[in-house]
Design a protein around this motif. Structure first.
Motif, mmCIF file in Angstrom:
data_model
loop_
_atom_site.group_PDB
_atom_site.id
_atom_site.type_symbol
_atom_site.label_atom_id
_atom_site.label_comp_id
_atom_site.label_asym_id
_atom_site.label_seq_id
_atom_site.Cartn_x
_atom_site.Cartn_y
_atom_site.Cartn_z
ATOM 1 N N PRO A 187 -3.836 0.520 -7.268
ATOM 2 C CA PRO A 187 -3.517 1.768 -6.550
ATOM 3 C C PRO A 187 -4.390 1.978 -5.315
ATOM 4 C CG PRO A 187 -4.648 2.240 -8.611
ATOM 5 C CD PRO A 187 -4.298 0.788 -8.642
ATOM 6 N N PHE A 188 -5.622 1.439 -5.335
ATOM 7 C CA PHE A 188 -6.485 1.565 -4.153
ATOM 8 C C PHE A 188 -5.855 0.850 -2.963
ATOM 9 C CE2 PHE A 188 -9.700 -0.113 -1.300
ATOM 10 C CZ PHE A 188 -10.463 1.002 -1.016
ATOM 11 N N VAL A 189 -5.390 -0.372 -3.188
ATOM 12 C CA VAL A 189 -4.780 -1.140 -2.105
ATOM 13 C C VAL A 189 -3.452 -0.514 -1.674
ATOM 14 C CG1 VAL A 189 -3.725 -3.360 -1.516
ATOM 15 C CG2 VAL A 189 -5.901 -3.299 -2.751
ATOM 16 N N THR A 190 -2.624 -0.136 -2.640
ATOM 17 C CA THR A 190 -1.299 0.403 -2.318
ATOM 18 C C THR A 190 -1.394 1.724 -1.567
ATOM 19 O OG1 THR A 190 -0.412 -0.633 -4.322
ATOM 20 C CG2 THR A 190 0.928 1.063 -3.275
ATOM 21 N N LEU A 191 -2.114 2.696 -2.151
ATOM 22 C CA LEU A 191 -2.215 4.007 -1.508
ATOM 23 C C LEU A 191 -3.059 3.942 -0.240
ATOM 24 C CD1 LEU A 191 -2.614 6.253 -4.682
ATOM 25 C CD2 LEU A 191 -0.609 6.052 -3.206
ATOM 26 N N GLY A 192 -4.093 3.088 -0.249
ATOM 27 C CA GLY A 192 -4.910 2.928 0.942
ATOM 28 C C GLY A 192 -4.096 2.406 2.112
ATOM 29 N N ILE A 195 -8.986 7.189 -4.780
ATOM 30 C CA ILE A 195 -7.554 6.954 -4.961
ATOM 31 C C ILE A 195 -6.804 8.282 -5.018
ATOM 32 C CG2 ILE A 195 -5.812 6.103 -6.593
ATOM 33 C CD1 ILE A 195 -7.878 3.890 -7.314
ATOM 34 N N PHE A 196 -7.350 9.244 -5.771
ATOM 35 C CA PHE A 196 -6.735 10.567 -5.821
ATOM 36 C C PHE A 196 -6.849 11.260 -4.469
ATOM 37 C CE2 PHE A 196 -6.492 9.868 -10.283
ATOM 38 C CZ PHE A 196 -5.519 10.736 -10.747
ATOM 39 N N GLY A 197 -7.892 10.938 -3.709
ATOM 40 C CA GLY A 197 -8.006 11.461 -2.355
ATOM 41 C C GLY A 197 -6.883 10.953 -1.471
ATOM 42 N N TYR A 198 -6.552 9.664 -1.609
ATOM 43 C CA TYR A 198 -5.428 9.114 -0.852
ATOM 44 C C TYR A 198 -4.132 9.810 -1.239
ATOM 45 C CZ TYR A 198 -8.598 5.219 0.244
ATOM 46 O OH TYR A 198 -9.650 4.457 0.680
ATOM 47 N N GLY A 219 -11.571 14.716 -5.761
ATOM 48 C CA GLY A 219 -11.122 13.698 -4.822
ATOM 49 C C GLY A 219 -9.782 14.070 -4.226
ATOM 50 N N PHE A 220 -8.872 14.567 -5.069
ATOM 51 C CA PHE A 220 -7.560 15.018 -4.602
ATOM 52 C C PHE A 220 -7.714 16.155 -3.598
ATOM 53 C CE2 PHE A 220 -3.738 17.622 -4.855
ATOM 54 C CZ PHE A 220 -2.722 16.675 -4.784
ATOM 55 N N ILE A 221 -8.593 17.112 -3.910
ATOM 56 C CA ILE A 221 -8.839 18.224 -2.987
ATOM 57 C C ILE A 221 -9.380 17.689 -1.656
ATOM 58 C CG2 ILE A 221 -10.282 20.257 -2.572
ATOM 59 C CD1 ILE A 221 -10.104 20.815 -5.600
ATOM 60 N N GLY A 222 -10.281 16.702 -1.739
ATOM 61 C CA GLY A 222 -10.809 16.101 -0.517
ATOM 62 C C GLY A 222 -9.711 15.464 0.318
ATOM 63 N N GLY A 223 -8.749 14.831 -0.339
ATOM 64 C CA GLY A 223 -7.631 14.237 0.377
ATOM 65 C C GLY A 223 -6.785 15.284 1.078
#
Length: 203
Positions: free
Chosen positions: A82-87, A129-132, A181-185
């Motif tokens: 998910p890091f690579v995909t969402l990134g 990842i949740f930030g992305y 992290g999601f909030i940061g995104g």
């Protein structure tokens, strides 16, 4: 599309591959080193001692180190895809956005975890990842363009199931890191949105 545009696109894609590959190589390299230092599983030994320790002064360093540390290869593999995909999806509009979103998610997610997280060491790239995810979903709301909103809907349909991770429903999972992290995104989406820039220019 002209030959120069094709070459420019090829350079952009190559740059994106190198950036994502560099981040992934760093995570995997640190995990290999961690094995030799005795860091096995989701423990606070080895390099994992540099994770986020909530409300401990030394644990603040983990805001910048924790995203690159993992509790074993199973944990790392689960985060790599998910890091690579969402990134990469974050990079689609502008490659530079990746660095802004990563930094904002790292700082907001890390500080939130440090302030409100459960005792113990919090590690892993899942906060970023949740930030992305937060950025990709928030971009449609803040940009208010049809393309951005459609893109956010597609991301929601593909990865909306991850949102359960912001709830405290699984023991041993840093849901605080996911939530902040999601909030940061979302914050990064606002900072990078065209609407935000227009408001700043008017002032």
């Amino acid at each position: 599309m002209s030959r120069d545009e094709v070459r420019g696109l090829a350079r952009e894609v190559k740059s994106q591959v190198l950036i994502l590959g560099g981040f992934v190589a760093l995570m995997w390299g640190l995990e290999i080193v961690d094995i030799f230092l005795g860091g096995t599983g989701r423990t606070c030994r080895g390099l994992n001692q540099f994770g986020i320790f909530p409300r401990q002064l030394a644990g603040l360093w983990g805001i910048f180190f924790a995203p690159f540390l993992h509790g074993g290869f199973g944990h790392l593999i689960a985060n790599t895809i998910p890091f690579v995909t969402l990134g990469w999806l974050v990079m689609l509009r502008r490659t530079a956005d990746f660095f802004v979103v990563t930094l904002v998610a790292m700082v907001v997610g890390g500080l939130g975890t440090w302030l409100f997280g459960a005792p113990g060491c919090h590690i892993g790239a899942s906060g970023i990842i949740f930030g992305y995810l937060g950025y990709l979903l928030g971009r449609g709301y803040f940009d208010r363009s049809f393309g951005s909103m459609l893109f956010s809907v597609v991301v929601l349909l593909m990865y909306g199931g991850l949102l359960w991770g912001v709830l405290p429903i699984r023991v041993g999972i840093s849901w605080e890191g996911h939530l902040f992290g999601f909030i940061g995104g979302v914050v990064a989406a606002w900072l990078l949105s065209s609407g935000s820039k227009k408001r700043v220019y008017r002032e």
